[in-house]
Design a protein around this motif. Structure first.
Motif, PDB file in Angstrom:
ATOM      1  N   THR A 127       0.815  -1.227   0.000  1.00  0.00           N
ATOM      2  CA  THR A 127       0.000   0.000   0.000  1.00  0.00           C
ATOM      3  C   THR A 127       0.846   1.273   0.000  1.00  0.00           C
ATOM      4  N   SER A 128       2.157   1.151   0.173  1.00  0.00           N
ATOM      5  CA  SER A 128       3.025   2.330   0.223  1.00  0.00           C
ATOM      6  C   SER A 128       4.221   2.153  -0.715  1.00  0.00           C
ATOM      7  N   TRP A 129       4.338   3.093  -1.680  1.00  0.00           N
ATOM      8  CA  TRP A 129       5.504   3.071  -2.587  1.00  0.00           C
ATOM      9  C   TRP A 129       6.795   3.253  -1.783  1.00  0.00           C
ATOM     10  N   THR A 130       6.746   4.154  -0.791  1.00  0.00           N
ATOM     11  CA  THR A 130       7.925   4.425   0.038  1.00  0.00           C
ATOM     12  C   THR A 130       8.367   3.153   0.767  1.00  0.00           C
ATOM     13  N   ALA A 131       7.392   2.474   1.380  1.00  0.00           N
ATOM     14  CA  ALA A 131       7.717   1.244   2.112  1.00  0.00           C
ATOM     15  C   ALA A 131       8.286   0.192   1.160  1.00  0.00           C
ATOM     16  N   LYS A 132       7.723   0.121  -0.054  1.00  0.00           N
ATOM     17  CA  LYS A 132       8.184  -0.852  -1.053  1.00  0.00           C
ATOM     18  C   LYS A 132       9.643  -0.582  -1.419  1.00  0.00           C
ATOM     19  N   LEU A 133       9.931   0.704  -1.655  1.00  0.00           N
ATOM     20  CA  LEU A 133      11.289   1.093  -2.033  1.00  0.00           C
ATOM     21  C   LEU A 133      12.262   0.849  -0.874  1.00  0.00           C
ATOM     22  N   LEU A 134      11.890   1.268   0.337  1.00  0.00           N
ATOM     23  CA  LEU A 134      12.767   1.097   1.497  1.00  0.00           C
ATOM     24  C   LEU A 134      13.049  -0.377   1.781  1.00  0.00           C
ATOM     25  N   SER A 135      12.045  -1.244   1.490  1.00  0.00           N
ATOM     26  CA  SER A 135      12.225  -2.676   1.773  1.00  0.00           C
ATOM     27  C   SER A 135      13.270  -3.307   0.848  1.00  0.00           C
TER      28      SER A 135
ATOM     29  N   LYS B 163      19.048   0.005  -3.910  1.00  0.00           N
ATOM     30  CA  LYS B 163      17.915   0.201  -4.826  1.00  0.00           C
ATOM     31  C   LYS B 163      17.382   1.637  -4.721  1.00  0.00           C
ATOM     32  N   CYS B 164      17.328   2.151  -3.493  1.00  0.00           N
ATOM     33  CA  CYS B 164      16.868   3.539  -3.296  1.00  0.00           C
ATOM     34  C   CYS B 164      17.818   4.507  -4.005  1.00  0.00           C
TER      35      CYS B 164
ATOM     36  N   GLU C 169      18.094   7.523 -11.228  1.00  0.00           N
ATOM     37  CA  GLU C 169      17.197   7.544 -12.409  1.00  0.00           C
ATOM     38  C   GLU C 169      16.404   8.842 -12.463  1.00  0.00           C
ATOM     39  N   GLU C 170      15.859   9.230 -11.305  1.00  0.00           N
ATOM     40  CA  GLU C 170      15.033  10.443 -11.265  1.00  0.00           C
ATOM     41  C   GLU C 170      15.880  11.682 -11.535  1.00  0.00           C
ATOM     42  N   ALA C 171      17.103  11.700 -10.992  1.00  0.00           N
ATOM     43  CA  ALA C 171      17.995  12.848 -11.227  1.00  0.00           C
ATOM     44  C   ALA C 171      18.318  12.963 -12.714  1.00  0.00           C
ATOM     45  N   ILE C 172      18.556  11.829 -13.361  1.00  0.00           N
ATOM     46  CA  ILE C 172      18.863  11.848 -14.801  1.00  0.00           C
ATOM     47  C   ILE C 172      17.659  12.351 -15.593  1.00  0.00           C
ATOM     48  N   GLU C 173      16.454  11.927 -15.183  1.00  0.00           N
ATOM     49  CA  GLU C 173      15.249  12.416 -15.873  1.00  0.00           C
ATOM     50  C   GLU C 173      15.121  13.940 -15.717  1.00  0.00           C
ATOM     51  N   ALA C 174      15.488  14.451 -14.531  1.00  0.00           N
ATOM     52  CA  ALA C 174      15.455  15.908 -14.322  1.00  0.00           C
ATOM     53  C   ALA C 174      16.495  16.593 -15.218  1.00  0.00           C
ATOM     54  N   ILE C 175      17.669  16.012 -15.300  1.00  0.00           N
ATOM     55  CA  ILE C 175      18.738  16.567 -16.157  1.00  0.00           C
ATOM     56  C   ILE C 175      18.251  16.649 -17.606  1.00  0.00           C
ATOM     57  N   ILE C 176      17.614  15.582 -18.059  1.00  0.00           N
ATOM     58  CA  ILE C 176      17.138  15.539 -19.459  1.00  0.00           C
ATOM     59  C   ILE C 176      16.156  16.685 -19.710  1.00  0.00           C
TER      60      ILE C 176
ATOM     61  N   VAL D 126      14.096   9.612   0.307  1.00  0.00           N
ATOM     62  CA  VAL D 126      13.971   8.161   0.537  1.00  0.00           C
ATOM     63  C   VAL D 126      15.370   7.538   0.672  1.00  0.00           C
ATOM     64  N   MET D 127      16.294   7.961  -0.190  1.00  0.00           N
ATOM     65  CA  MET D 127      17.667   7.425  -0.117  1.00  0.00           C
ATOM     66  C   MET D 127      18.317   7.784   1.218  1.00  0.00           C
ATOM     67  N   LEU D 128      18.135   9.022   1.665  1.00  0.00           N
ATOM     68  CA  LEU D 128      18.696   9.422   2.969  1.00  0.00           C
ATOM     69  C   LEU D 128      18.115   8.563   4.084  1.00  0.00           C
ATOM     70  N   ALA D 129      16.788   8.330   4.037  1.00  0.00           N
ATOM     71  CA  ALA D 129      16.135   7.503   5.067  1.00  0.00           C
ATOM     72  C   ALA D 129      16.693   6.084   5.033  1.00  0.00           C
ATOM     73  N   ALA D 130      16.887   5.559   3.819  1.00  0.00           N
ATOM     74  CA  ALA D 130      17.412   4.186   3.682  1.00  0.00           C
ATOM     75  C   ALA D 130      18.817   4.075   4.263  1.00  0.00           C
ATOM     76  N   CYS D 131      19.565   5.184   4.205  1.00  0.00           N
ATOM     77  CA  CYS D 131      20.951   5.189   4.689  1.00  0.00           C
ATOM     78  C   CYS D 131      21.070   5.745   6.111  1.00  0.00           C
ATOM     79  N   ASP D 132      19.915   5.970   6.774  1.00  0.00           N
ATOM     80  CA  ASP D 132      19.897   6.496   8.146  1.00  0.00           C
ATOM     81  C   ASP D 132      20.633   7.822   8.273  1.00  0.00           C
ATOM     82  N   VAL D 133      20.510   8.671   7.259  1.00  0.00           N
ATOM     83  CA  VAL D 133      21.074  10.024   7.339  1.00  0.00           C
ATOM     84  C   VAL D 133      19.902  10.991   7.541  1.00  0.00           C
ATOM     85  N   PRO D 134      19.826  11.633   8.719  1.00  0.00           N
ATOM     86  CA  PRO D 134      18.710  12.558   8.966  1.00  0.00           C
ATOM     87  C   PRO D 134      18.794  13.791   8.062  1.00  0.00           C
ATOM     88  N   LEU D 135      17.638  14.255   7.603  1.00  0.00           N
ATOM     89  CA  LEU D 135      17.598  15.478   6.794  1.00  0.00           C
ATOM     90  C   LEU D 135      18.214  16.632   7.587  1.00  0.00           C
TER      91      LEU D 135
END
Ligand SMILES: N=c1c2ncn([C@@H]3O[C@H](COP(=O)(O)OP(=O)(O)OP(=O)(O)O)[C@@H](O)[C@H]3O)c2ncn1[C@@H]1O[C@H](COP(=O)(O)O)[C@@H](O)[C@H]1O
Length: 103
Positions: free
Chosen positions: A20-28, A33-34, A40-47, A70-79
């Motif tokens: 039910t959560s894209w975030t949870a799916k990605l973090l799992s 992967k995050c 991928e998203e950064a490259i799409e922004a660059i394009i 999401v990547m920061l959360a996955a790596c336990d780096v607080p914003l």
């Protein structure tokens, strides 16, 4: 909506149902992967920036910021650590900082 709000939502998704959560799916899938998804998203922004499509860049920039958090959360780096690093740099010109680097 602030980055702090979004970051809190993302952290609250840790351990939530990946069906039910894209975030949870990605973090799992773990930090690698995050990170891949963020790239991928950064490259799409660059394009879109290079194409000069401001509406598409706005959308891709939102995707990129979300996936960065999401990547920061996955790596336990607080914003707040990232914000503290930006605060430390406040008032230091990038040109001055680069010139002070050891060669
Ligand atoms: N800001 C976002 C956000 N931005 C993008 N995305 C999702 O990120 C996914 C990635 O987009 P893609 O099109 O690249 O996905 P994809 O399926 O891999 O596509 P392809 O690469 O195959 O083309 C999509 O499913 C988007 O919906 C987001 N998902 C969630 N949020 C925020 O996170 C909150 C929690 O979301 P859930 O965890 O899903 O409850 C939401 O309320 C939002 O505030």
């Amino acid at each position: 909506m602030t980055l702090d709000d979004l970051s809190a939502t993302i952290l609250a998704r840790k351990g939530a149902d990946p069906d039910t959560s894209w975030t949870a799916k990605l973090l799992s899938k773990g930090p690698a992967k995050c990170a891949e998804k963020f790239g991928e998203e950064a490259i799409e922004a660059i394009i879109e920036a290079v194409r000069g499509d401001r509406a598409a860049l706005t959308s891709e920039a939102a995707d990129t910021l979300y996936h960065l958090l999401v990547m920061l959360a996955a790596c336990d780096v607080p914003l707040s650590d990232v914000m503290a690093e930006l605060a430390r740099r406040q008032g230091i010109s990038g040109i001055t900082e680069k010139a002070a680097r050891p060669r």
